[in-house]
Design a protein around this motif. Sequence first.
Motif, PDB file in Angstrom:
ATOM      1  N   GLN A  40      -3.401   6.658   3.352  1.00 51.75           N
ATOM      2  CA  GLN A  40      -2.089   6.329   2.803  1.00 51.75           C
ATOM      3  C   GLN A  40      -1.072   6.058   3.904  1.00 51.75           C
ATOM      4  N   CYS A  41      -0.583   4.839   3.950  1.00 57.33           N
ATOM      5  CA  CYS A  41       0.525   4.518   4.856  1.00 57.33           C
ATOM      6  C   CYS A  41       1.745   4.130   4.024  1.00 57.33           C
ATOM      7  N   GLY A  42       1.857   4.706   2.836  1.00 54.44           N
ATOM      8  CA  GLY A  42       2.924   4.349   1.910  1.00 54.44           C
ATOM      9  C   GLY A  42       4.315   4.483   2.501  1.00 54.44           C
ATOM     10  N   HIS A  43       4.496   5.493   3.360  1.00 57.64           N
ATOM     11  CA  HIS A  43       5.826   5.709   3.935  1.00 57.64           C
ATOM     12  C   HIS A  43       5.944   5.187   5.361  1.00 57.64           C
ATOM     13  N   GLY A  44       4.984   4.354   5.748  1.00 61.36           N
ATOM     14  CA  GLY A  44       5.039   3.756   7.081  1.00 61.36           C
ATOM     15  C   GLY A  44       3.719   3.923   7.810  1.00 61.36           C
ATOM     16  N   VAL A  45       3.442   2.994   8.732  1.00 63.75           N
ATOM     17  CA  VAL A  45       2.191   3.059   9.485  1.00 63.75           C
ATOM     18  C   VAL A  45       2.424   3.860  10.757  1.00 63.75           C
ATOM     19  N   ASN A  46       2.158   5.155  10.672  1.00 59.42           N
ATOM     20  CA  ASN A  46       2.289   6.000  11.865  1.00 59.42           C
ATOM     21  C   ASN A  46       0.912   6.532  12.191  1.00 59.42           C
TER      22      ASN A  46
END
Length: 288
Positions: A40-46
Amino acid sequence: MNARFGPAGTCNDFLAAGNKSSLQLPGFLSDLGLNAFEWQCGHGVNINEKNALAFSELAHAADIQVSVHSPYYISLSGTDETKRLKSLDYLLQSARAVRLLGGRRVVVHSGSASKISRSKAMELAEDTLTKTIALLDSEGYDDIVLCPETMGKVNQLGTVEEVCRLCQIDERMVPCIDFGHVNAMTAGSLKTSSDYAALLDTIENLLGYDRLKIMHVHFSKIAYTEKGGEQRHLTFEDTDFGPFFEPLAEECAKRNLTPVFICESAGSQSRNAVYMMQCFDSLGKSAG
Ligand SMILES: [Zn+2]
């Protein structure tokens, strides 16, 4: 090739067992017999490169196919041109992430149609995806598979037909059919095997059997309102809302489909993915 099953993100059981590192996930999933995982990178690709590569090795050894869910704030049909074109960057970041993780599929939300007509939203989303594919190709990511997703709210872009039309842009694209979303957007239309059959026929008519066979699937029960659609994800224990997996499994087995089934139940996604796998396997065996 066989159908694959796995959860979206880390489930409650994984955390309750005292696991802390994502590197413990491949072992946890393979102990359950699962063979897919959506990062899950829903809130950004970190993503930490070293960690991602270590995860990739472990997932590969356990035969777990990894996909990435790109950020929710991506807006393929955004009316603000600058914001809309930022989607290209976010999808390139997601492509980098999925490659590091050893996978190829990147799921992306189709967009919004709340302020504009659906046809205008489609036009914008098609333009954004066409530009994204050109960018990925030029950056050496031509093997990455973009999967536009069917959405659950009435004012979002992403009916089954819209998603298939987006996938017609490039034959490498694969539809992500979120059956919970479809059911929520259509106020509970998915009940019987023939409801599912009609939907699978639509996909086959627009994209052909080969792409239907390998479609990406999200599955969970989702609460909805008649007017607005999706409210929240539930677990399989919930009996007030659908959809049910059994008739879908039946239709998929009948047609020899081998999708990647990602379970998005709230917290119980690994356990429910195991149920889906067992359900599907038992049909395959009874069909001989
Ligand atoms: Zn999604």
